[in-house]
Write a protein that holds these residues in place. Structure first.
Motif, short mmCIF file in Angstrom:
data_model
loop_
_atom_site.label_atom_id
_atom_site.label_comp_id
_atom_site.label_asym_id
_atom_site.label_seq_id
_atom_site.Cartn_x
_atom_site.Cartn_y
_atom_site.Cartn_z
N SER A 133 8.82 1.17 -1.19
CA SER A 133 8.51 0.48 0.07
C SER A 133 7.15 -0.20 0.02
CB SER A 133 8.56 1.47 1.24
OG SER A 133 7.53 2.43 1.12
N ARG A 134 6.47 -0.08 -1.12
CA ARG A 134 5.16 -0.72 -1.31
C ARG A 134 5.30 -1.92 -2.25
NH1 ARG A 134 4.49 4.09 0.45
NH2 ARG A 134 2.55 4.75 1.43
N PRO A 135 4.30 -2.79 -2.27
CA PRO A 135 4.36 -3.95 -3.18
C PRO A 135 4.40 -3.50 -4.64
CG PRO A 135 2.63 -4.24 -1.54
CD PRO A 135 3.12 -2.84 -1.40
N SER A 136 5.19 -4.18 -5.44
CA SER A 136 5.33 -3.84 -6.87
C SER A 136 4.26 -4.48 -7.74
CB SER A 136 6.71 -4.25 -7.37
OG SER A 136 6.84 -5.65 -7.35
N SER A 137 3.36 -5.24 -7.16
CA SER A 137 2.36 -5.96 -7.95
C SER A 137 1.36 -5.02 -8.63
CB SER A 137 1.61 -6.96 -7.06
OG SER A 137 1.04 -6.29 -5.95
N ASN A 138 1.18 -3.82 -8.07
CA ASN A 138 0.28 -2.83 -8.68
C ASN A 138 1.01 -1.49 -8.63
OD1 ASN A 138 -1.68 -0.95 -9.39
ND2 ASN A 138 -3.33 -2.07 -8.36
N ILE A 139 1.76 -1.20 -9.69
CA ILE A 139 2.62 -0.01 -9.71
C ILE A 139 1.80 1.27 -9.61
CG2 ILE A 139 4.25 1.31 -11.13
CD1 ILE A 139 5.34 -1.40 -12.10
N GLY A 140 0.67 1.33 -10.29
CA GLY A 140 -0.17 2.52 -10.24
C GLY A 140 -0.65 2.82 -8.82
N ALA A 141 -1.10 1.77 -8.13
CA ALA A 141 -1.57 1.95 -6.75
C ALA A 141 -0.40 2.35 -5.85
CB ALA A 141 -2.22 0.67 -6.24
N ALA A 142 0.75 1.75 -6.05
CA ALA A 142 1.92 2.09 -5.24
C ALA A 142 2.30 3.56 -5.43
CB ALA A 142 3.10 1.19 -5.61
N MET A 143 2.25 4.03 -6.67
CA MET A 143 2.58 5.43 -6.93
C MET A 143 1.55 6.37 -6.32
SD MET A 143 4.16 5.30 -10.77
CE MET A 143 4.74 6.99 -10.72
N ALA A 144 0.28 6.03 -6.43
CA ALA A 144 -0.77 6.89 -5.86
C ALA A 144 -0.67 6.93 -4.34
CB ALA A 144 -2.15 6.38 -6.29
#
Length: 133
Positions: free
Chosen positions: A100-111
Motif C-alpha cells: 500500500s506504499r510507493p514502490s519507488s523505495n522498497i526499503g523505506a516501504a518495508m520499514a
C-alpha cells in the motif's frame, strides 16, 4: 524435558518427543519457484508463520496499488517466540502494509510497513482482538 535422572514426580509429558511431521508447500510463477517446510519440533504447538507472495501487487485486493510492486516478491518467516499470535498477524497484514506504499523505495516501504504492522497489532491486542500471551 527430563531425559534421564530421577524419575520421581515426572509425568509422561516430561518424556515427550519432538513433533517431526513436516508441512511442505511449493509454488511457481513465471521464472520464480519456491518451496517451504515447517516443523513444530519440541514446542507444544506451531508458533511460527511464513508467507510466500509471488507478486506484491496481488497482496492488495482493493484500492489503488502502485504498479511497481508487480515484479516484487515477498518471502518471510515469522518466529512466534512463545506464541503464534504476532507471527500470524504479520503473515496476514504485512504484505498489504508494504504494497500500500510507493514502490519507488522498497526499503523505506518495508520499514514503514513493519512499524505500522507493529502498531496495528498493539492496538488490536489492546482492544482484545488478539491475545498476546
Amino acid at each position: 524435558v527430563c531425559l534421564r535422572g530421577d524419575d520421581e514426580g515426572l509425568d509422561e509429558d516430561d518424556y515427550r518427543s519432538p513433533v517431526t511431521q513436516k508441512n511442505c508447500s511449493d509454488g511457481l510463477k513465471g521464472h520464480l519457484a519456491w518451496s517451504t517446510a515447517e516443523m513444530q519440533g519440541w514446542r507444544d504447538s506451531m508458533e511460527d508463520a511464513h508467507l510466500t507472495v509471488a507478486s506484491l501487487s496481488e497482496a492488495v485486493s482493493e484500492g489503488t496499488i502502485d504498479g511497481g510492486w508487480s515484479n516484487v516478491s515477498l518471502f518471510g518467516v515469522f518466529d512466534g517466540h512463545g506464541g503464534f499470535q504476532v507471527a500470524k498477524f504479520c503473515e496476514r497484514h504485512l504484505p498489504r502494509a508494504i504494497a500500500s506504499r510507493p514502490s519507488s523505495n522498497i526499503g523505506a516501504a518495508m520499514a514503514e510497513a513493519a512499524g505500522s504492522t507493529d502498531l496495528q497489532f498493539k492496538l488490536a491486542a489492546k482492544e482484545g482482538f488478539c491475545k498476546t500471551g
